[in-house]
Design a protein around this motif. Structure first.
Motif, PDB file in Angstrom:
ATOM      1  N   SER A 589       0.817  -1.223   0.000  1.00 17.89           N
ATOM      2  CA  SER A 589       0.000   0.000   0.000  1.00 17.89           C
ATOM      3  C   SER A 589       0.846   1.267   0.000  1.00 17.89           C
ATOM      4  CB  SER A 589      -0.948  -0.007   1.195  1.00 17.89           C
ATOM      5  OG  SER A 589      -0.248  -0.308   2.383  1.00 17.89           O
ATOM      6  N   MET A 590       2.019   1.171  -0.623  1.00 19.42           N
ATOM      7  CA  MET A 590       2.932   2.302  -0.802  1.00 19.42           C
ATOM      8  C   MET A 590       3.497   2.831   0.512  1.00 19.42           C
ATOM      9  SD  MET A 590       1.531   4.600  -4.003  1.00 19.42           S
ATOM     10  CE  MET A 590       3.080   5.485  -4.199  1.00 19.42           C
ATOM     11  N   TRP A 591       3.501   1.972   1.569  1.00 20.23           N
ATOM     12  CA  TRP A 591       4.069   2.449   2.822  1.00 20.23           C
ATOM     13  C   TRP A 591       5.572   2.701   2.655  1.00 20.23           C
ATOM     14  CZ3 TRP A 591       0.148   4.075   5.086  1.00 20.23           C
ATOM     15  CH2 TRP A 591      -1.029   3.346   5.191  1.00 20.23           C
ATOM     16  N   GLY A 592       6.245   1.828   1.906  1.00 20.59           N
ATOM     17  CA  GLY A 592       7.666   2.040   1.664  1.00 20.59           C
ATOM     18  C   GLY A 592       7.913   3.295   0.852  1.00 20.59           C
ATOM     19  N   TRP A 593       7.108   3.487  -0.185  1.00 16.13           N
ATOM     20  CA  TRP A 593       7.274   4.683  -1.016  1.00 16.13           C
ATOM     21  C   TRP A 593       7.026   5.951  -0.217  1.00 16.13           C
ATOM     22  CZ3 TRP A 593       9.427   5.437  -5.586  1.00 16.13           C
ATOM     23  CH2 TRP A 593       9.272   6.704  -6.168  1.00 16.13           C
ATOM     24  N   LYS A 594       6.083   5.904   0.724  1.00 18.17           N
ATOM     25  CA  LYS A 594       5.812   7.073   1.568  1.00 18.17           C
ATOM     26  C   LYS A 594       7.060   7.502   2.327  1.00 18.17           C
ATOM     27  CE  LYS A 594       2.177   6.869   4.213  1.00 18.17           C
ATOM     28  NZ  LYS A 594       1.598   8.224   4.048  1.00 18.17           N
ATOM     29  N   SER A 595       7.884   6.526   2.735  1.00 19.40           N
ATOM     30  CA  SER A 595       9.098   6.874   3.481  1.00 19.40           C
ATOM     31  C   SER A 595      10.153   7.509   2.581  1.00 19.40           C
ATOM     32  CB  SER A 595       9.671   5.627   4.149  1.00 19.40           C
ATOM     33  OG  SER A 595      10.174   4.722   3.176  1.00 19.40           O
ATOM     34  N   PHE A 596      10.003   7.340   1.248  1.00 20.11           N
ATOM     35  CA  PHE A 596      10.971   7.935   0.325  1.00 20.11           C
ATOM     36  C   PHE A 596      10.658   9.399   0.020  1.00 20.11           C
ATOM     37  CE2 PHE A 596      11.124   3.500  -1.794  1.00 20.11           C
ATOM     38  CZ  PHE A 596      11.935   3.038  -0.792  1.00 20.11           C
ATOM     39  N   THR A 597       9.405   9.804   0.207  1.00 20.58           N
ATOM     40  CA  THR A 597       8.946  11.053  -0.402  1.00 20.58           C
ATOM     41  C   THR A 597       9.574  12.306   0.200  1.00 20.58           C
ATOM     42  OG1 THR A 597       7.016  10.962   1.052  1.00 20.58           O
ATOM     43  CG2 THR A 597       6.747  10.111  -1.177  1.00 20.58           C
ATOM     44  N   TYR A 598      10.245  12.172   1.348  1.00 21.81           N
ATOM     45  CA  TYR A 598      10.937  13.342   1.892  1.00 21.81           C
ATOM     46  C   TYR A 598      12.248  13.581   1.159  1.00 21.81           C
ATOM     47  CZ  TYR A 598      13.999  10.094   4.391  1.00 21.81           C
ATOM     48  OH  TYR A 598      14.902   9.110   4.702  1.00 21.81           O
ATOM     49  N   LYS A 599      12.655  12.630   0.326  1.00 21.04           N
ATOM     50  CA  LYS A 599      13.896  12.758  -0.436  1.00 21.04           C
ATOM     51  C   LYS A 599      13.586  13.245  -1.839  1.00 21.04           C
ATOM     52  CE  LYS A 599      15.539   8.600   1.966  1.00 21.04           C
ATOM     53  NZ  LYS A 599      16.006   7.212   1.810  1.00 21.04           N
ATOM     54  N   ASP A 600      14.598  13.737  -2.541  1.00 16.43           N
ATOM     55  CA  ASP A 600      14.382  14.054  -3.954  1.00 16.43           C
ATOM     56  C   ASP A 600      14.538  12.774  -4.771  1.00 16.43           C
ATOM     57  OD1 ASP A 600      17.145  13.603  -4.577  1.00 16.43           O
ATOM     58  OD2 ASP A 600      17.617  15.615  -3.903  1.00 16.43           O
ATOM     59  N   ILE A 601      14.130  12.829  -6.039  1.00 17.95           N
ATOM     60  CA  ILE A 601      14.084  11.608  -6.839  1.00 17.95           C
ATOM     61  C   ILE A 601      15.479  11.026  -7.067  1.00 17.95           C
ATOM     62  CG2 ILE A 601      11.906  12.203  -7.944  1.00 17.95           C
ATOM     63  CD1 ILE A 601      13.484  13.094 -10.395  1.00 17.95           C
ATOM     64  N   PHE A 602      16.512  11.851  -7.027  1.00 13.19           N
ATOM     65  CA  PHE A 602      17.866  11.324  -7.185  1.00 13.19           C
ATOM     66  C   PHE A 602      18.235  10.440  -5.999  1.00 13.19           C
ATOM     67  CE2 PHE A 602      22.432  11.594  -6.302  1.00 13.19           C
ATOM     68  CZ  PHE A 602      22.929  11.056  -7.489  1.00 13.19           C
TER      69      PHE A 602
END
Length: 665
Positions: A589-602
């Motif tokens: 359910s995108m829980w892992g992706w949610k933890s990435f979103t504070y970073k930039d795409i690089f």
């Protein structure tokens, strides 16, 4: 010279042993030829014979142990469910032991079955004799016309469930972890911590039976175990009603439980809900046997069942606590606190010993016995709310049917029975409206004995726990065997003498069952169409391709065929990895992706490179089910992935709502 009386029982027994030996020998050595028109390698015939053999072994093993402990049963049904339940429990722990020793090999599993057959040979012979004598004694003349109709509905329901159970797995949790975990254990020949498939680290007592099925047969045999637990629960309801309530209500109570869309749905899966329901029912059955006899042997079997339940699923802890407190309450009143202290200590020790292996395994690997829940409590030492500790997780609105107001809470029984879903996300199945029809009868609960009143209190407590957690109809299944017994007993108490009114109500019930079976039968026979697969006109691959989520099997086939063996795939909105032959990490359910979103795409790309992720699979169906206010996935998080995909990813495969990406050159 002594002459043998070769009656039909002797002939059937001899035939069974000969055929059982042939099946096991040919399975053991993977004999590739045909015998009696059955291909004994990877066939339904093999799975059915193995199901019969293992179930007979479980019954004989359980009955032998209960006989040594001098258990006395009031009916054949009661003896059957406690014997098979105990036998399956022992088999589960034997397989668990092989797994922890690193001995998960097909030949070792076959050897275990051979050893049990030799040790229990006499008991098996007696069991087969009992079965044949029971079949010969069957007669419809002993039943009323109403009971004949009820039996007809039960047989039709069982037949539909059985047909559906003979098909390859294609449901969500089957493919996500109930079968994925055993598959990985078999591949590594041992039980170990599976960090990338989080839910595969749940307690797995029933998973051990599925593992046994996959070792000696196939995943279809594993599904048939789950189907069998539904049938056994129905038999248990008959035994409980016959012993403690109106004997006339026994058959109706069994039918109301079994002829239910939720039970029909679960019977086709390799989930664990029917197994958990069966063992929780046995625990309640053992408890009421204890409070009506106060024989310590029933207290011991209750402790064993509680321990086994804890090893099936985390919510089993609720059951153990409720029953332990019930033992304290009834024991202190009837026996006295001093005399109960020793029994309570023994009860707790048995529960902990039997229920602990999976919790110790998780603690050894993660320092959290209930991994992946309550991580803050065990790892970060941050205090949680009492409700978080009770439920093991905090639910959000996608998993609930309201409950924000008093009216919402009062409507929960209606919503779960009629809709049987999680908010706007369909999940599980509906519960039979017969429960709503009979629910007002609970105002007459005082007409029942102490057993009925206790069962009612237990139902209320469990319903409150359910209403404060995830509102899935599946999680309410545990109450249905008890509720059907209580409601039908009150019904017969009130209306047995009012024959005209009773007939009218029974006709309404028959009409509801006709509607349920007509709809579910159409779905199973026409839409799912298991007949083609069972008869060999359709391959396993084509059946799964047709019945699983659109594009799912083709995506797995593409991955297995075209991606290199060292590929590692990040699943977003997808967790079903059973048919995937490459390494994967599910982010359901995108829980892992949610933890990435504070970073930039690089930085996100750098993270994937460090994790050696070579591909990304996205299932937008699940993402948009969670794409609501307060449901976990925000518009910004979806947009961040779209930006990331446009920058770094190229589309390799797309069908339905599944998208497989690779990295741009």
């Amino acid at each position: 010279m002594l002459k043998r009386d070769w009656n039909i029982t002797s002939i059937l027994t001899l035939f069974f042993y000969l055929w059982m030996g042939i099946i096991l020998l040919f399975c053991l050595f993977h004999y590739p030829h045909y015998l009696l028109l059955f291909n004994l390698k990877n066939t339904i015939a093999q799975d059915l014979f193995l199901l019969a053999i293992i179930t007979l072994l479980a019954y004989t093993l359980g009955f032998r142990i209960l006989s040594i402990c001098k258990f006395e049963f009031s009916s054949i049904q009661e003896r059957l469910v406690f014997s098979i339940g105990s036998g399956f429990g022992i088999l589960s722990y034997l397989i668990m032991g092989l797994g922890f020793l690193g001995l998960l090999e097909p030949k070792i599993a076959y050897g275990l079955i051979f050893v049990l057959i030799i040790l229990l040979f006499k008991g098996l012979t007696n069991t087969i004799g009992e079965i044949t004598r029971g079949i010969k004694s069957l007669s419809l003349k002993r039943f009323s016309w109403q009971e004949v109709i009820i039996l007809f509905f039960i047989v039709i329901t069982c037949g539909l469930c059985f047909l559906h159970g003979l098909c390859p797995p294609f449901d969500w949790d089957d493919l996500a972890y109930h079968l994925e975990g055993p598959k990985l254990f078999i591949e590594h020949h041992r039980i170990f911590h599976i960090p990338d498939v989080t839910f595969a680290n749940f307690p797995a007592n029933i998973g051990m039976l599925y593992l046994l099925g996959m070792l000696v047969g196939s995943d279809i045999l594993s599904k048939l175990f789950h189907f069998l637990f539904g049938v056994l629960t129905m038999v248990g309801v008959f035994g409980l009603s016959q012993r403690y309530f109106n004997s006339k209500s026994s058959l109706l109570a069994s039918a109301i439980f079994y002829i239910c869309p939720l039970v029909i749905f679960l019977s086709r899966t390799a989930y664990i809900d029917l197994a958990l329901t069966f063992y929780e029912f046995l625990a309640i059955f053992a408890f009421v046997n204890w409070i009506t006899s106060y024989q310590n042997r029933w207290l011991i079997i209750l402790a064993i069942m509680c321990g086994f339940i804890v090893g099936i699923k985390y919510p089993g802890i609720h059951t153990m606590i409720i029953l332990y407190l019930s033992v304290i309450g009834f024991g202190v009143v009837k026996i006295g606190l001093r005399k109960m202290i020793f029994d309570l200590v023994i009860f707790g020790i048995i529960c902990c010993l039997i229920g602990s292996p999976w919790y110790l395994k998780n603690f050894f690997y993660t320092h959290n016995p209930v991994y992946p829940y309550l991580e803050d409590l065990f790892i970060r030492k941050v205090s949680l709310t009492p409700m978080d500790i009770i439920t093991g997780q905090t639910s959000n609105s996608v998993f609930t049917m309201g409950g924000k107001t008093l009216i919402d809470s009062l409507l929960l029984p209606w919503n779960v029975i009629i809709y049987g879903c999680l908010g706007s996300l369909p999940f599980g199945a509906t519960i039979s409206p017969i429960y709503l029809l009979f629910l007002p009868l609970l105002i007459f609960i005082r007409k029942l004995k102490i057993v009925g009143i206790y069962l009612f209190c237990y139902i209320v407590i469990k319903f409150i726990l359910w209403s404060s957690g995830l509102h899935s109809s599946r999680y309410l299944l545990l109450l249905l065997p008890l509720l059907s017994s209580v409601l039908t007993s009150i019904f017969y108490t009130l209306f047995d003498s009012k024959k005209f009114l009773k007939r009218i109500i029974l006709i309404i019930i028959f009409g509801i069952w006709t509607a349920i079976l007509s709809w579910d039968g159409f779905q199973i026979i026409h839409y799912r169409n298991p007949i083609n697969f069972i008869l060999g006109f359709e391959s396993k691959e084509d059946f799964v391709r047709r019945n699983a989520e659109k594009g799912y099997y083709n995506a797995m086939e593409f991955i297995n065929k075209y991606l290199p063996k060292e590929a590692k795939i990040y699943f977003i909105g997808e967790k079903k990895g059973y048919y995937c032959q490459r390494n994967f990490i599910p982010d359901f359910s995108m829980w892992g992706w949610k933890s990435f979103t504070y970073k930039d795409i690089f930085q996100i790309k750098e993270y994937f490179d460090n994790k050696q992720i070579t591909h990304i699979l996205v299932n937008t169906t699940v993402i948009f089910c969670y794409y609501y206010p307060d449901n976990g996935v925000s518009k910004e998080e979806v947009e961040s992935f779209n930006t990331f995909a446009q920058t770094y990813l190229k589309l390799l495969f797309q069908e339905g709502n599944l998208y497989l990406y690779g990295w741009k050159d």
